[in-house]
Scaffold this motif. Structure first.
Motif, PDB file in Angstrom:
ATOM      1  N   UNK A  96       0.848  -1.193   0.000  1.00 26.75           N
ATOM      2  CA  UNK A  96       0.000   0.000   0.000  1.00 26.75           C
ATOM      3  C   UNK A  96       0.879   1.235   0.000  1.00 26.75           C
ATOM      4  N   UNK A  97       1.898   1.222   0.846  1.00 29.75           N
ATOM      5  CA  UNK A  97       2.759   2.392   0.962  1.00 29.75           C
ATOM      6  C   UNK A  97       3.508   2.669  -0.336  1.00 29.75           C
ATOM      7  N   UNK A  98       4.003   1.600  -0.970  1.00 34.68           N
ATOM      8  CA  UNK A  98       4.700   1.767  -2.248  1.00 34.68           C
ATOM      9  C   UNK A  98       3.731   2.297  -3.301  1.00 34.68           C
ATOM     10  N   UNK A 102       3.987   5.885  -5.217  1.00 33.87           N
ATOM     11  CA  UNK A 102       4.174   5.965  -6.669  1.00 33.87           C
ATOM     12  C   UNK A 102       3.087   6.799  -7.318  1.00 33.87           C
ATOM     13  N   UNK A 103       1.833   6.499  -6.965  1.00 30.97           N
ATOM     14  CA  UNK A 103       0.726   7.202  -7.605  1.00 30.97           C
ATOM     15  C   UNK A 103       0.758   8.681  -7.240  1.00 30.97           C
ATOM     16  N   UNK A 104       0.978   8.992  -5.949  1.00 35.89           N
ATOM     17  CA  UNK A 104       0.940  10.405  -5.555  1.00 35.89           C
ATOM     18  C   UNK A 104       2.119  11.158  -6.164  1.00 35.89           C
ATOM     19  N   UNK A 187      -0.459  14.980   7.573  1.00 36.64           N
ATOM     20  CA  UNK A 187      -0.234  15.131   6.137  1.00 36.64           C
ATOM     21  C   UNK A 187      -1.417  15.788   5.446  1.00 36.64           C
ATOM     22  N   UNK A 188      -2.607  15.395   5.888  1.00 35.18           N
ATOM     23  CA  UNK A 188      -3.808  15.948   5.269  1.00 35.18           C
ATOM     24  C   UNK A 188      -3.866  17.457   5.511  1.00 35.18           C
ATOM     25  N   UNK A 189      -3.643  17.846   6.780  1.00 35.51           N
ATOM     26  CA  UNK A 189      -3.694  19.269   7.118  1.00 35.51           C
ATOM     27  C   UNK A 189      -2.611  20.029   6.355  1.00 35.51           C
ATOM     28  N   UNK A 239      -3.092  12.837  -1.460  1.00 36.03           N
ATOM     29  CA  UNK A 239      -3.372  11.578  -2.172  1.00 36.03           C
ATOM     30  C   UNK A 239      -2.655  10.417  -1.499  1.00 36.03           C
ATOM     31  N   UNK A 240      -1.389  10.620  -1.163  1.00 38.73           N
ATOM     32  CA  UNK A 240      -0.595   9.545  -0.561  1.00 38.73           C
ATOM     33  C   UNK A 240      -1.241   9.058   0.734  1.00 38.73           C
ATOM     34  N   UNK A 241      -1.494   9.990   1.636  1.00 42.19           N
ATOM     35  CA  UNK A 241      -2.028   9.556   2.932  1.00 42.19           C
ATOM     36  C   UNK A 241      -3.465   9.056   2.778  1.00 42.19           C
ATOM     37  N   UNK A 242      -4.227   9.674   1.870  1.00 37.68           N
ATOM     38  CA  UNK A 242      -5.605   9.226   1.648  1.00 37.68           C
ATOM     39  C   UNK A 242      -5.657   7.801   1.140  1.00 37.68           C
ATOM     40  N   UNK A 243      -4.748   7.467   0.209  1.00 41.49           N
ATOM     41  CA  UNK A 243      -4.752   6.117  -0.344  1.00 41.49           C
ATOM     42  C   UNK A 243      -4.360   5.088   0.701  1.00 41.49           C
ATOM     43  N   UNK A 244      -3.357   5.444   1.495  1.00 39.45           N
ATOM     44  CA  UNK A 244      -2.928   4.503   2.538  1.00 39.45           C
ATOM     45  C   UNK A 244      -4.077   4.263   3.513  1.00 39.45           C
ATOM     46  N   UNK A 245      -4.686   5.359   3.922  1.00 38.46           N
ATOM     47  CA  UNK A 245      -5.801   5.281   4.869  1.00 38.46           C
ATOM     48  C   UNK A 245      -6.933   4.408   4.317  1.00 38.46           C
TER      49      UNK A 245
END
Lengths: 378, 113
Positions: A96-98, A102-104, A187-189, A239-245
């Protein structure tokens, strides 16, 4: 002999056509044929020989691991559910983290791409070179997104098939997921803030343009470049933190009411609550106990989770199951934040009202539960 | 009749196969036949168990496989031979078994069951 070949073919019919699988089939076929020939040579009848060979064949599950069939993918158990073991869960979370990175990063590169012609605009780079740079960033971004998505596609089965997770693994994932919550919030904030203040460098630089122009060439262009950088970095963080979440919560969803193990999934937590030392809440029937328990607390008030926004703090309500959503509704709920990001970027660039467009974030966060609710009720 | 539990014997199929391959290379069915013969028919190894052991031990570097024609029938087969690592592993497994046997034996009541 044909019977044996047919038997073997049927046993292997559902397996992927890889070199390892073919080799296993050949080897097993060879052994079976050898055994068959010898039995026939001993004067055993053909039917009897076939029966013996088949009965002594064994079980293909035994070699599944060696065939690489379940190397990365969870083992399917007897009732057709995939078991998410500790190892599988750890692999999944690493991936998930990778994937998210990559996507973000890919999206960020694409947002950054106009920087090249902008910086080239003050004459420091030829037009051709700056355009080439822009396309390189765009293609680099696309490449990263495709790479990330295809690498992660092996985990689709978690969303598509029934799975189950053991208690220990569930607790581990839940723990990791709550540990991530503070990172996620930060990260979101930070991402939203970066998007809110991205116009600031532009304003400051243009205000002091006479001074800046002497230092940097063109202040407006530099300001614009910084604007893109802020947006790119901000979006990347979101995007990164949202996807992981999102994927963590997906993993925590695998236990549902159809499993025995579902009793400690976060939807039906009475058992987990008691085992985990949090006493069940007497007087509350059934699922009423779910709010405020460990699996739930981490998720309260977190935007970015499909179909869960409205769930926390509503004891007794049937948990929303976004598998029930169909077609479009599901897509929208699944990719809520990317969609919001797209709207934000497109609208901001079209109007250039960066000072006000950031308002979409708090509005989107507030609207999230209602959107998923509305889509579900439909 | 008492049968061998496959759970128990699984840990020692490697030992049987390596013991057979100690002197010379062999192929699937011949190994399976030899196991049945040596155990006097008390243990019949399943094809999948055997292949699983081959593939696992080859991955671990204990075995090497190569195609060769069977001298008697002229049929082409996959032969397995033992590597030095395989010999070392076999010796370790034998020592392990000695210890296992010694310990389990202590819990087997011979009289007054």
């Amino acid at each position: 002999m044909n019977m044996i070949r047919n038997y073997l073919e049927s046993m292997f019919a559902a397996l992927p056509n890889t070199a390892e699988v073919r080799r296993a089939k050949d080897e097993l076929g060879q052994m079976m044929e050898d055994k068959f020939s010898e039995l026939i040579g001993q004067g055993v009848s053909e039917n009897e020989a076939i029966a013996t060979v088949i009965s002594e064949f064994g079980n293909l599950n035994e070699i599944a691991a060696d065939l690489g069939i379940d190397e990365t993918i969870a083992r399917k158990n007897a009732d057709g559910r995939y078991a998410i073991t500790m190892d599988v869960a750890k692999d999944y979370m690493l991936d998930i983290n990778i994937f998210a990175l990559r996507v973000s990063l890919g999206i960020a590169l694409m947002i950054l791409s106009p920087i090249m012609p902008i910086l080239g605009g003050n004459g420091s780079m030829s037009m051709g070179l700056s355009l080439a740079g822009m396309f390189m960033l765009i293609f680099g971004g696309i490449f990263l997104i495709i790479l990330g998505t295809s690498h992660f596609s092996k985990w689709k089965f978690i969303r598509r098939n029934p799975c189950f997770m053991d208690f220990q693994t569930y607790n581990y994932v839940e723990n990791e997921s709550s540990k991530f919550n503070s990172t996620y919030a930060f990260r979101l904030v930070l991402g939203i803030m970066l998007n809110c203040i991205c116009w600031l460098p532009l304003v400051i630089l243009v205000d002091n343009s006479s001074l800046m122009n002497r230092i940097f060439g063109s202040a407006a262009l530099l300001g614009l470049a910084l604007l893109f950088t802020c947006v790119a970095f901000g979006v990347m963080l979101i995007v990164d933190s949202g996807m992981i979440k999102l994927n963590y919560s997906l993993l925590l969803h695998v236990n549902d009411k159809k499993t025995i193990s579902g009793s400690y999934g976060h939807r039906y937590q009475n058992d987990a609550g008691m085992q985990g030392g949090v006493s069940g809440q007497p007087g509350q029937p059934g699922m009423g106990a779910q709010a405020g328990q460990p699996g739930q607390s981490s998720q309260a008030g977190q935007p970015g989770q499909p179909g869960m926004g409205a769930q926390a703090g509503q004891p007794g309500q049937e948990p929303r199951n976004y598998e029930k959503l169909d077609g479009w509704g599901k897509t929208i709920v699944h990719s809520y934040w990317p969609i919001v990001t797209c709207i934000y970027l497109v609208y901001s660039f079209m109007t250039m009202h960066w000072a006000t467009t950031w308002l979409i974030w708090p509005v989107a966060a507030a609207a999230r539960p209602f959107v998923s609710k509305a889509l579900k009720n439909k | 009749m008492v049968e061998i539990s496959s759970d128990v014997i699984r840990g020692y199929t490697d030992t049987m196969i390596l013991s057979i391959l100690w002197d010379e290379p062999s192929y699937g069915y011949e190994i399976s036949k030899t196991i049945r013969m040596i155990s006097d028919g008390k243990y019949v190894i399943k094809e999948t168990t055997l292949y699983s052991a081959f593939s696992r031990m080859e991955k671990n570097g204990y075995l090497k496989s190569f195609p060769m024609e069977d001298l008697k029938t002229g049929k082409k087969r996959t032969y397995y031979s033992m590597t030095d690592a395989g010999r070392k592993y076999y010796i370790e497994k034998c020592e392990e078994w000695e210890l296992t046997k010694e310990v389990i034996e202590l819990f087997i009541r011979k009289e007054g069951v």
